[in-house]
Design an enzyme around this catalytic site. Structure first.
Site, PDB file in Angstrom:
ATOM      1  N   ASP A   1       0.824  -1.213   0.000  1.00 52.68           N
ATOM      2  CA  ASP A   1       0.000   0.000   0.000  1.00 52.68           C
ATOM      3  C   ASP A   1       0.855   1.259   0.000  1.00 52.68           C
ATOM      4  O   ASP A   1       2.064   1.222   0.243  1.00 52.68           O
ATOM      5  CB  ASP A   1      -0.904   0.015   1.230  1.00 52.68           C
ATOM      6  CG  ASP A   1      -2.004  -1.034   1.173  1.00 52.68           C
ATOM      7  OD1 ASP A   1      -2.327  -1.485   0.063  1.00 52.68           O
ATOM      8  OD2 ASP A   1      -2.520  -1.394   2.239  1.00 52.68           O
TER       9      ASP A   1
ATOM     10  N   TYR B   1       6.965  -9.807   7.171  1.00 50.19           N
ATOM     11  CA  TYR B   1       6.764  -8.373   7.352  1.00 50.19           C
ATOM     12  C   TYR B   1       7.148  -7.982   8.778  1.00 50.19           C
ATOM     13  O   TYR B   1       7.035  -8.788   9.709  1.00 50.19           O
ATOM     14  CB  TYR B   1       5.300  -7.986   7.141  1.00 50.19           C
ATOM     15  CG  TYR B   1       4.822  -7.988   5.717  1.00 50.19           C
ATOM     16  CD1 TYR B   1       4.793  -6.804   4.975  1.00 50.19           C
ATOM     17  CD2 TYR B   1       4.380  -9.157   5.104  1.00 50.19           C
ATOM     18  CE1 TYR B   1       4.335  -6.801   3.666  1.00 50.19           C
ATOM     19  CE2 TYR B   1       3.916  -9.152   3.794  1.00 50.19           C
ATOM     20  CZ  TYR B   1       3.899  -7.963   3.087  1.00 50.19           C
ATOM     21  OH  TYR B   1       3.435  -7.964   1.785  1.00 50.19           O
TER      22      TYR B   1
END
Length: 254
Positions: free
Chosen positions: A52, A110
């Site tokens: 994003d 992540y």
């Protein structure tokens, strides 16, 4: 025609995410432009993770097809001369022609970073979320442990998801503190839209005492986005890397 794989690091602050958009500069768009200039062809890259706006990466993976005679391993050096300083190709190598970065079994990792102190630090503002209330890392880890394994993560993904199934597997989820910096590190088979940021937002609430660790079980059972915590801000999230299974079958002439 040969297929080239890139491992791409970027600081996402100045970009509207990975994927090309009609309005706004994206990582994918810049790579397409600079590779096309370098190779004298129309290049379109395909990424493994469509991060994003504001999200960073140490090692997103992308592929593209080309007729160039430039050796695959030299493309990284050549295109880096054209790329802005906040996008750097770490590696380039030739892979088999049917390799697709999103359709192969892999483990993705992540990290979500939280600066937990009374005042923000300007040098960490781009890649770390500032949270000034005290956080209980032990409670956050208790909740994180419940999320490990195969679950339906419908409560932990955006309602805008188009995924066919919301079942995913988390292999590890660790919450650690080093001084004033808290890091949430998660490795899984794949992640739903906003899944890591929603997990981070939920764990922050638990660390702050707003919710209890055992409430995670009810959130999973609910399969309802409103049951989980908020979506943590994008700038605290960094993709660390992707590990593919059977990598010897991916690399060309391995």
């Amino acid at each position: 025609m040969k297929r080239i794989m890139l491992v791409v690091a970027y600081e996402g602050t100045n970009y509207c995410g990975w994927q090309v958009q009609p309005n706004g500069v994206t990582i994918e768009g810049v790579l397409n432009e600079k590779l096309s200039e370098l190779l004298g062809e129309s290049i379109l890259v395909t990424g493994a993770s469509r991060t994003d706006s504001g999200v960073h990466s140490y090692g997103n993976v992308a592929v593209f097809d080309t007729d160039t005679r430039i050796p695959a391993e030299k493309i990284a050096y050549a295109v880096n001369q054209r790329l802005p300083e906040d996008i750097v190709v770490q590696r380039s190598l030739e892979v088999v022609s049917d390799f697709h970065p999103r359709h192969c079994n892999s483990k993705k990792t992540y990290e979500y970073r939280i600066l937990n102190r009374k005042m923000p630090l300007p040098m960490l503002r781009r890649d770390t979320y500032f949270y000034h209330y005290p956080l209980d890392v032990s409670a956050m880890q208790q909740a994180a442990d419940i999320l490990v394994g195969e679950h339906d993560f419908k409560s932990f993904c955006s309602t805008a998801t188009t995924a066919e199934t919301t079942v995913r597997t988390i292999y590890s989820l660790d919450v650690t503190r080093e001084g004033e910096l808290i890091t949430i590190c998660v490795t899984g088979s794949g992640f739903l839209y906003n899944m890591v940021r929603i997990i981070a937002g939920t764990l922050i609430q638990i660390g702050a005492g707003i919710r209890k660790p055992e409430e995670i079980r009810a959130m999973l059972t609910a399969c309802d986005r409103s049951a989980a915590g908020p979506t943590a801000p994008a700038h605290g999230l960094t993709m660390i890397g992707i590990e593919y299974e059977n990598v010897e079958n991916i690399l060309k002439n391995c």
